[in-house]
Design a protein around this motif. Sequence first.
Motif, PDB file in Angstrom:
ATOM      1  N   GLU A   1       0.835  -1.206   0.000  1.00  0.00           N
ATOM      2  CA  GLU A   1       0.000   0.000   0.000  1.00  0.00           C
ATOM      3  C   GLU A   1       0.868   1.252   0.000  1.00  0.00           C
ATOM      4  N   GLU A   2       1.963   1.242   0.757  1.00  0.00           N
ATOM      5  CA  GLU A   2       2.866   2.390   0.798  1.00  0.00           C
ATOM      6  C   GLU A   2       3.496   2.657  -0.563  1.00  0.00           C
ATOM      7  N   ASN A   3       3.665   1.602  -1.363  1.00  0.00           N
ATOM      8  CA  ASN A   3       4.274   1.737  -2.684  1.00  0.00           C
ATOM      9  C   ASN A   3       3.238   1.847  -3.810  1.00  0.00           C
ATOM     10  N   GLY A   4       1.979   2.003  -3.443  1.00  0.00           N
ATOM     11  CA  GLY A   4       0.929   2.143  -4.450  1.00  0.00           C
ATOM     12  C   GLY A   4       0.648   0.872  -5.216  1.00  0.00           C
ATOM     13  N   ILE A   5       0.813  -0.280  -4.562  1.00  0.00           N
ATOM     14  CA  ILE A   5       0.620  -1.575  -5.206  1.00  0.00           C
ATOM     15  C   ILE A   5      -0.612  -2.258  -4.607  1.00  0.00           C
ATOM     16  N   LEU A   6      -1.490  -2.744  -5.457  1.00  0.00           N
ATOM     17  CA  LEU A   6      -2.663  -3.487  -4.997  1.00  0.00           C
ATOM     18  C   LEU A   6      -2.225  -4.878  -4.539  1.00  0.00           C
ATOM     19  N   PHE A   7      -2.640  -5.262  -3.335  1.00  0.00           N
ATOM     20  CA  PHE A   7      -2.251  -6.563  -2.787  1.00  0.00           C
ATOM     21  C   PHE A   7      -3.497  -7.393  -2.505  1.00  0.00           C
TER      22      PHE A   7
ATOM     23  N   ALA B   1       7.114  -5.243  -9.009  1.00  0.00           N
ATOM     24  CA  ALA B   1       5.775  -4.946  -9.535  1.00  0.00           C
ATOM     25  C   ALA B   1       5.789  -3.560 -10.179  1.00  0.00           C
ATOM     26  N   ASP B   2       5.382  -3.478 -11.432  1.00  0.00           N
ATOM     27  CA  ASP B   2       5.413  -2.195 -12.135  1.00  0.00           C
ATOM     28  C   ASP B   2       4.193  -2.076 -13.036  1.00  0.00           C
ATOM     29  N   GLY B   3       4.193  -1.063 -13.879  1.00  0.00           N
ATOM     30  CA  GLY B   3       3.055  -0.825 -14.757  1.00  0.00           C
ATOM     31  C   GLY B   3       2.176   0.299 -14.230  1.00  0.00           C
TER      32      GLY B   3
ATOM     33  N   GLY C   1       8.977  -5.752 -17.604  1.00  0.00           N
ATOM     34  CA  GLY C   1      10.352  -5.894 -18.086  1.00  0.00           C
ATOM     35  C   GLY C   1      10.659  -7.270 -18.636  1.00  0.00           C
ATOM     36  N   LYS C   2      11.936  -7.592 -18.657  1.00  0.00           N
ATOM     37  CA  LYS C   2      12.407  -8.892 -19.123  1.00  0.00           C
ATOM     38  C   LYS C   2      13.287  -9.505 -18.044  1.00  0.00           C
TER      39      LYS C   2
ATOM     40  N   PHE D   1      10.831 -24.657  -7.416  1.00  0.00           N
ATOM     41  CA  PHE D   1       9.957 -23.588  -7.874  1.00  0.00           C
ATOM     42  C   PHE D   1      10.059 -23.437  -9.382  1.00  0.00           C
ATOM     43  N   MET D   2       9.070 -22.762  -9.955  1.00  0.00           N
ATOM     44  CA  MET D   2       9.022 -22.530 -11.392  1.00  0.00           C
ATOM     45  C   MET D   2       8.700 -21.055 -11.631  1.00  0.00           C
ATOM     46  N   ILE D   3       9.317 -20.476 -12.659  1.00  0.00           N
ATOM     47  CA  ILE D   3       9.109 -19.073 -13.009  1.00  0.00           C
ATOM     48  C   ILE D   3       8.481 -18.999 -14.396  1.00  0.00           C
ATOM     49  N   GLN D   4       7.451 -18.156 -14.522  1.00  0.00           N
ATOM     50  CA  GLN D   4       6.806 -17.937 -15.808  1.00  0.00           C
ATOM     51  C   GLN D   4       6.530 -16.442 -15.985  1.00  0.00           C
ATOM     52  N   THR D   5       6.578 -15.993 -17.222  1.00  0.00           N
ATOM     53  CA  THR D   5       6.146 -14.640 -17.553  1.00  0.00           C
ATOM     54  C   THR D   5       5.114 -14.738 -18.669  1.00  0.00           C
ATOM     55  N   LYS D   6       3.950 -14.142 -18.441  1.00  0.00           N
ATOM     56  CA  LYS D   6       2.892 -14.208 -19.454  1.00  0.00           C
ATOM     57  C   LYS D   6       1.955 -13.018 -19.266  1.00  0.00           C
ATOM     58  N   ASP D   7       1.546 -12.427 -20.380  1.00  0.00           N
ATOM     59  CA  ASP D   7       0.582 -11.318 -20.362  1.00  0.00           C
ATOM     60  C   ASP D   7       0.995 -10.222 -19.379  1.00  0.00           C
ATOM     61  N   LYS D   8       2.251  -9.800 -19.475  1.00  0.00           N
ATOM     62  CA  LYS D   8       2.783  -8.730 -18.620  1.00  0.00           C
ATOM     63  C   LYS D   8       2.646  -9.078 -17.138  1.00  0.00           C
ATOM     64  N   GLU D   9       2.897 -10.340 -16.828  1.00  0.00           N
ATOM     65  CA  GLU D   9       2.780 -10.815 -15.458  1.00  0.00           C
ATOM     66  C   GLU D   9       3.917 -11.786 -15.147  1.00  0.00           C
ATOM     67  N   PHE D  10       4.460 -11.655 -13.968  1.00  0.00           N
ATOM     68  CA  PHE D  10       5.502 -12.549 -13.471  1.00  0.00           C
ATOM     69  C   PHE D  10       4.854 -13.505 -12.474  1.00  0.00           C
ATOM     70  N   VAL D  11       5.082 -14.801 -12.675  1.00  0.00           N
ATOM     71  CA  VAL D  11       4.448 -15.807 -11.817  1.00  0.00           C
ATOM     72  C   VAL D  11       5.520 -16.718 -11.239  1.00  0.00           C
TER      73      VAL D  11
END
Length: 282
Positions: free
Chosen positions: A159-165, A197-199, A225-226, A264-274
Amino acid sequence: MLLPLLPCVASYYFFSYFSLIYEQDIGSPIWNTHHSYFWLIALYKLFCGGVILVIIAVIQVIRRQQKEEKETAVLAGRILDMENHIREVEKIYGDFRSLRHDMGNHMMTLENLYKKGEWKEARNYSEKVKKLLEKSPFSINSGNPVTDIILEEISRKAEENGILFESKFVFGTDTRIDTFDISVILSNALTNAIENADGEAPYIRILSYRKKNAFLIEVQNSFMGKIVFTEDKRLIQTKKADRQIHGYGLSNIRKTAEKYHGDFMIQTKDKEFVLTVLLMLE
Protein backbone atom coordinates in the motif's frame (compact mmCIF):
# COMPACT_ATOMS: atom_id res chain seq x y z
CA MET A 1 46.54 -14.46 -4.56
CA LEU A 2 48.39 -13.54 -7.76
CA LEU A 3 51.72 -12.89 -6.03
CA PRO A 4 52.92 -16.52 -6.45
CA LEU A 5 52.64 -16.04 -10.21
CA LEU A 6 55.17 -13.19 -10.22
CA PRO A 7 58.21 -15.47 -9.65
CA CYS A 8 56.96 -17.73 -12.46
CA VAL A 9 56.65 -14.82 -14.87
CA ALA A 10 60.05 -13.42 -13.80
CA SER A 11 61.69 -16.84 -14.20
CA TYR A 12 60.19 -17.23 -17.68
CA TYR A 13 61.73 -13.98 -18.87
CA PHE A 14 65.03 -14.89 -17.16
CA PHE A 15 65.24 -18.29 -18.89
CA SER A 16 64.28 -16.75 -22.24
CA TYR A 17 66.88 -14.00 -21.89
CA PHE A 18 69.57 -16.47 -20.74
CA SER A 19 68.86 -18.81 -23.69
CA LEU A 20 69.00 -15.91 -26.16
CA ILE A 21 72.34 -14.63 -24.80
CA TYR A 22 73.81 -18.15 -24.82
CA GLU A 23 72.74 -18.74 -28.42
CA GLN A 24 74.19 -15.37 -29.51
CA ASP A 25 77.54 -16.09 -27.82
CA ILE A 26 77.93 -19.77 -28.70
CA GLY A 27 76.02 -19.87 -31.96
CA SER A 28 73.70 -22.75 -31.07
CA PRO A 29 70.78 -23.27 -28.64
CA ILE A 30 71.76 -24.16 -25.09
CA TRP A 31 69.77 -27.43 -25.07
CA ASN A 32 71.91 -28.76 -27.94
CA THR A 33 74.95 -28.60 -25.66
CA HIS A 34 73.36 -29.06 -22.25
CA HIS A 35 70.55 -31.61 -22.52
CA SER A 36 69.69 -31.27 -18.83
CA TYR A 37 68.56 -27.70 -19.57
CA PHE A 38 65.55 -29.15 -21.43
CA TRP A 39 64.42 -31.08 -18.34
CA LEU A 40 64.99 -28.01 -16.18
CA ILE A 41 62.63 -26.03 -18.40
CA ALA A 42 60.08 -28.88 -18.29
CA LEU A 43 60.18 -28.99 -14.49
CA TYR A 44 59.84 -25.22 -14.40
CA LYS A 45 56.73 -25.36 -16.59
CA LEU A 46 55.20 -28.14 -14.48
CA PHE A 47 55.87 -26.14 -11.34
CA CYS A 48 54.25 -23.00 -12.76
CA GLY A 49 51.28 -25.02 -14.01
CA GLY A 50 50.85 -26.52 -10.55
CA VAL A 51 50.99 -23.06 -8.97
CA ILE A 52 48.30 -21.81 -11.35
CA LEU A 53 46.03 -24.79 -10.59
CA VAL A 54 46.46 -24.30 -6.85
CA ILE A 55 45.64 -20.59 -7.16
CA ILE A 56 42.51 -21.36 -9.22
CA ALA A 57 41.36 -23.95 -6.67
CA VAL A 58 41.96 -21.58 -3.74
CA ILE A 59 40.09 -18.75 -5.50
CA GLN A 60 37.11 -21.06 -6.15
CA VAL A 61 37.06 -22.12 -2.50
CA ILE A 62 37.19 -18.49 -1.36
CA ARG A 63 34.41 -17.47 -3.75
CA ARG A 64 32.26 -20.38 -2.57
CA GLN A 65 32.86 -19.43 1.07
CA GLN A 66 32.03 -15.79 0.37
CA LYS A 67 28.80 -16.81 -1.35
CA GLU A 68 27.85 -19.05 1.56
CA GLU A 69 28.63 -16.24 4.00
CA LYS A 70 26.42 -13.83 2.03
CA GLU A 71 23.59 -16.37 1.88
CA THR A 72 23.97 -16.98 5.62
CA ALA A 73 23.80 -13.23 6.23
CA VAL A 74 20.62 -12.95 4.16
CA LEU A 75 19.10 -15.94 5.95
CA ALA A 76 20.07 -14.40 9.30
CA GLY A 77 18.10 -11.32 8.28
CA ARG A 78 15.10 -13.53 7.52
CA ILE A 79 15.49 -15.20 10.92
CA LEU A 80 15.42 -11.76 12.55
CA ASP A 81 12.24 -10.96 10.60
CA MET A 82 10.76 -14.24 11.81
CA GLU A 83 11.61 -13.37 15.43
CA ASN A 84 9.89 -10.01 14.99
CA HIS A 85 6.84 -11.77 13.55
CA ILE A 86 6.73 -14.14 16.50
CA ARG A 87 7.01 -11.26 18.98
CA GLU A 88 4.15 -9.50 17.21
CA VAL A 89 2.03 -12.64 17.42
CA GLU A 90 2.83 -12.97 21.13
CA LYS A 91 1.76 -9.35 21.66
CA ILE A 92 -1.54 -9.92 19.88
CA TYR A 93 -2.23 -13.08 21.82
CA GLY A 94 -1.36 -11.18 24.98
CA ASP A 95 -4.06 -8.68 24.07
CA PHE A 96 -6.49 -11.56 23.59
CA ARG A 97 -5.62 -13.01 27.00
CA SER A 98 -6.15 -9.59 28.53
CA LEU A 99 -9.54 -9.34 26.83
CA ARG A 100 -10.52 -12.78 28.09
CA HIS A 101 -9.50 -11.73 31.60
CA ASP A 102 -11.71 -8.65 31.32
CA MET A 103 -14.68 -10.69 30.12
CA GLY A 104 -15.47 -11.65 33.69
CA ASN A 105 -15.84 -8.00 34.62
CA HIS A 106 -17.97 -7.35 31.53
CA MET A 107 -20.30 -10.22 32.36
CA MET A 108 -20.60 -9.02 35.97
CA THR A 109 -21.50 -5.51 34.79
CA LEU A 110 -24.18 -6.86 32.42
CA GLU A 111 -25.59 -9.06 35.16
CA ASN A 112 -25.92 -6.09 37.53
CA LEU A 113 -27.56 -3.96 34.84
CA TYR A 114 -30.14 -6.67 34.15
CA LYS A 115 -30.80 -7.14 37.89
CA LYS A 116 -31.48 -3.42 38.24
CA GLY A 117 -33.79 -3.50 35.23
CA GLU A 118 -31.68 -1.03 33.28
CA TRP A 119 -32.47 -2.73 29.98
CA LYS A 120 -31.39 0.10 27.68
CA GLU A 121 -28.01 0.46 29.39
CA ALA A 122 -27.56 -3.32 29.37
CA ARG A 123 -28.38 -3.48 25.65
CA ASN A 124 -25.92 -0.67 24.81
CA TYR A 125 -23.22 -2.25 26.95
CA SER A 126 -23.72 -5.66 25.37
CA GLU A 127 -23.42 -4.11 21.88
CA LYS A 128 -20.08 -2.56 22.85
CA VAL A 129 -18.83 -5.91 24.16
CA LYS A 130 -20.01 -7.64 20.99
CA LYS A 131 -18.14 -5.19 18.75
CA LEU A 132 -15.05 -5.60 20.89
CA LEU A 133 -15.16 -9.38 20.47
CA GLU A 134 -15.79 -9.15 16.73
CA LYS A 135 -12.82 -6.85 16.21
CA SER A 136 -9.95 -8.73 14.55
CA PRO A 137 -6.32 -7.58 14.64
CA PHE A 138 -5.88 -8.92 11.09
CA SER A 139 -7.55 -7.98 7.85
CA ILE A 140 -6.00 -11.14 6.36
CA ASN A 141 -6.87 -14.56 7.73
CA SER A 142 -4.58 -17.27 6.38
CA GLY A 143 -5.23 -19.81 9.12
CA ASN A 144 -1.91 -19.24 10.87
CA PRO A 145 -1.00 -16.25 13.09
CA VAL A 146 2.62 -16.07 11.87
CA THR A 147 1.69 -16.05 8.18
CA ASP A 148 -1.06 -13.55 9.02
CA ILE A 149 1.59 -11.18 10.39
CA ILE A 150 3.82 -11.62 7.33
CA LEU A 151 0.97 -11.02 4.90
CA GLU A 152 -0.23 -8.00 6.87
CA GLU A 153 3.27 -6.51 6.77
CA ILE A 154 3.59 -7.12 3.02
CA SER A 155 0.11 -5.65 2.48
CA ARG A 156 1.17 -2.51 4.34
CA LYS A 157 4.40 -2.18 2.33
CA ALA A 158 2.49 -2.73 -0.92
CA GLU A 159 0.00 0.00 0.00
CA GLU A 160 2.87 2.39 0.80
CA ASN A 161 4.27 1.74 -2.68
CA GLY A 162 0.93 2.14 -4.45
CA ILE A 163 0.62 -1.58 -5.21
CA LEU A 164 -2.66 -3.49 -5.00
CA PHE A 165 -2.25 -6.56 -2.79
CA GLU A 166 -4.64 -9.52 -2.84
CA SER A 167 -4.23 -12.65 -0.73
CA LYS A 168 -5.94 -16.01 -1.09
CA PHE A 169 -3.18 -17.77 0.81
CA VAL A 170 -4.21 -20.42 3.32
CA PHE A 171 -1.77 -22.33 5.52
CA GLY A 172 -3.33 -24.78 7.92
CA THR A 173 -1.84 -26.48 10.93
CA ASP A 174 -2.37 -30.01 9.60
CA THR A 175 0.88 -30.19 7.60
CA ARG A 176 4.44 -31.14 8.41
CA ILE A 177 5.74 -27.92 6.86
CA ASP A 178 7.50 -25.80 9.46
CA THR A 179 6.16 -22.28 9.94
CA PHE A 180 9.68 -20.87 9.75
CA ASP A 181 10.19 -22.42 6.30
CA ILE A 182 6.90 -20.93 5.08
CA SER A 183 8.08 -17.60 6.48
CA VAL A 184 11.30 -17.78 4.45
CA ILE A 185 9.38 -18.54 1.24
CA LEU A 186 6.74 -15.86 1.76
CA SER A 187 9.18 -13.15 2.85
CA ASN A 188 11.54 -13.69 -0.08
CA ALA A 189 8.87 -14.18 -2.74
CA LEU A 190 6.71 -11.23 -1.69
CA THR A 191 9.66 -8.89 -1.12
CA ASN A 192 10.84 -9.65 -4.67
CA ALA A 193 7.30 -9.05 -5.93
CA ILE A 194 7.11 -5.63 -4.26
CA GLU A 195 10.49 -4.64 -5.71
CA ASN A 196 9.50 -5.68 -9.25
CA ALA A 197 5.78 -4.95 -9.54
CA ASP A 198 5.41 -2.20 -12.14
CA GLY A 199 3.06 -0.83 -14.76
CA GLU A 200 0.24 1.70 -14.59
CA ALA A 201 -1.71 -0.39 -12.08
CA PRO A 202 0.87 -2.53 -10.22
CA TYR A 203 -0.47 -5.47 -8.29
CA ILE A 204 0.56 -8.54 -6.30
CA ARG A 205 -1.56 -11.64 -5.79
CA ILE A 206 -0.71 -14.65 -3.66
CA LEU A 207 -2.67 -17.87 -3.44
CA SER A 208 -2.14 -21.41 -2.28
CA TYR A 209 -3.76 -24.69 -3.13
CA ARG A 210 -3.28 -28.35 -2.45
CA LYS A 211 -3.21 -31.21 -4.93
CA LYS A 212 -3.15 -34.56 -3.13
CA ASN A 213 0.16 -34.51 -1.21
CA ALA A 214 1.52 -31.39 -2.94
CA PHE A 215 1.20 -27.88 -1.48
CA LEU A 216 1.64 -25.09 -4.01
CA ILE A 217 2.21 -21.39 -3.41
CA GLU A 218 1.74 -19.01 -6.33
CA VAL A 219 2.85 -15.37 -6.30
CA GLN A 220 1.81 -13.17 -9.23
CA ASN A 221 2.86 -9.58 -9.86
CA SER A 222 2.56 -7.13 -12.73
CA PHE A 223 5.77 -7.11 -14.74
CA MET A 224 6.65 -5.04 -17.80
CA GLY A 225 10.35 -5.89 -18.09
CA LYS A 226 12.41 -8.89 -19.12
CA ILE A 227 14.04 -11.50 -16.95
CA VAL A 228 17.65 -12.58 -17.41
CA PHE A 229 18.54 -16.02 -16.10
CA THR A 230 21.88 -17.05 -14.65
CA GLU A 231 24.20 -19.25 -16.69
CA ASP A 232 22.76 -22.46 -15.21
CA LYS A 233 19.18 -21.27 -16.08
CA ARG A 234 18.10 -22.01 -12.50
CA LEU A 235 17.96 -18.49 -11.04
CA ILE A 236 17.42 -14.91 -12.19
CA GLN A 237 20.23 -12.39 -12.32
CA THR A 238 19.64 -9.55 -9.89
CA LYS A 239 19.25 -6.06 -11.34
CA LYS A 240 20.62 -4.42 -8.20
CA ALA A 241 24.01 -2.75 -8.25
CA ASP A 242 25.35 -4.72 -5.28
CA ARG A 243 25.17 -8.27 -6.61
CA GLN A 244 27.29 -9.55 -3.73
CA ILE A 245 24.48 -8.80 -1.26
CA HIS A 246 21.33 -9.11 -3.35
CA GLY A 247 20.10 -11.92 -5.56
CA TYR A 248 19.79 -14.64 -2.92
CA GLY A 249 15.99 -14.50 -2.53
CA LEU A 250 15.23 -17.21 -5.07
CA SER A 251 18.21 -19.22 -3.88
CA ASN A 252 16.79 -19.25 -0.34
CA ILE A 253 13.37 -20.24 -1.69
CA ARG A 254 14.90 -23.14 -3.63
CA LYS A 255 16.89 -24.37 -0.63
CA THR A 256 13.77 -24.29 1.53
CA ALA A 257 11.65 -26.04 -1.10
CA GLU A 258 14.25 -28.77 -1.53
CA LYS A 259 13.86 -29.62 2.18
CA TYR A 260 10.38 -30.83 1.22
CA HIS A 261 11.46 -32.50 -2.04
CA GLY A 262 10.11 -29.56 -4.01
CA ASP A 263 11.28 -26.72 -6.22
CA PHE A 264 9.96 -23.59 -7.87
CA MET A 265 9.02 -22.53 -11.39
CA ILE A 266 9.11 -19.07 -13.01
CA GLN A 267 6.81 -17.94 -15.81
CA THR A 268 6.15 -14.64 -17.55
CA LYS A 269 2.89 -14.21 -19.45
CA ASP A 270 0.58 -11.32 -20.36
CA LYS A 271 2.78 -8.73 -18.62
CA GLU A 272 2.78 -10.81 -15.46
CA PHE A 273 5.50 -12.55 -13.47
CA VAL A 274 4.45 -15.81 -11.82
CA LEU A 275 6.46 -17.70 -9.20
CA THR A 276 5.12 -21.14 -8.25
CA VAL A 277 6.65 -22.99 -5.29
CA LEU A 278 5.99 -26.71 -4.83
CA LEU A 279 6.30 -28.42 -1.45
CA MET A 280 5.58 -32.11 -0.87
CA LEU A 281 3.55 -32.78 2.26
CA GLU A 282 4.50 -36.44 2.60
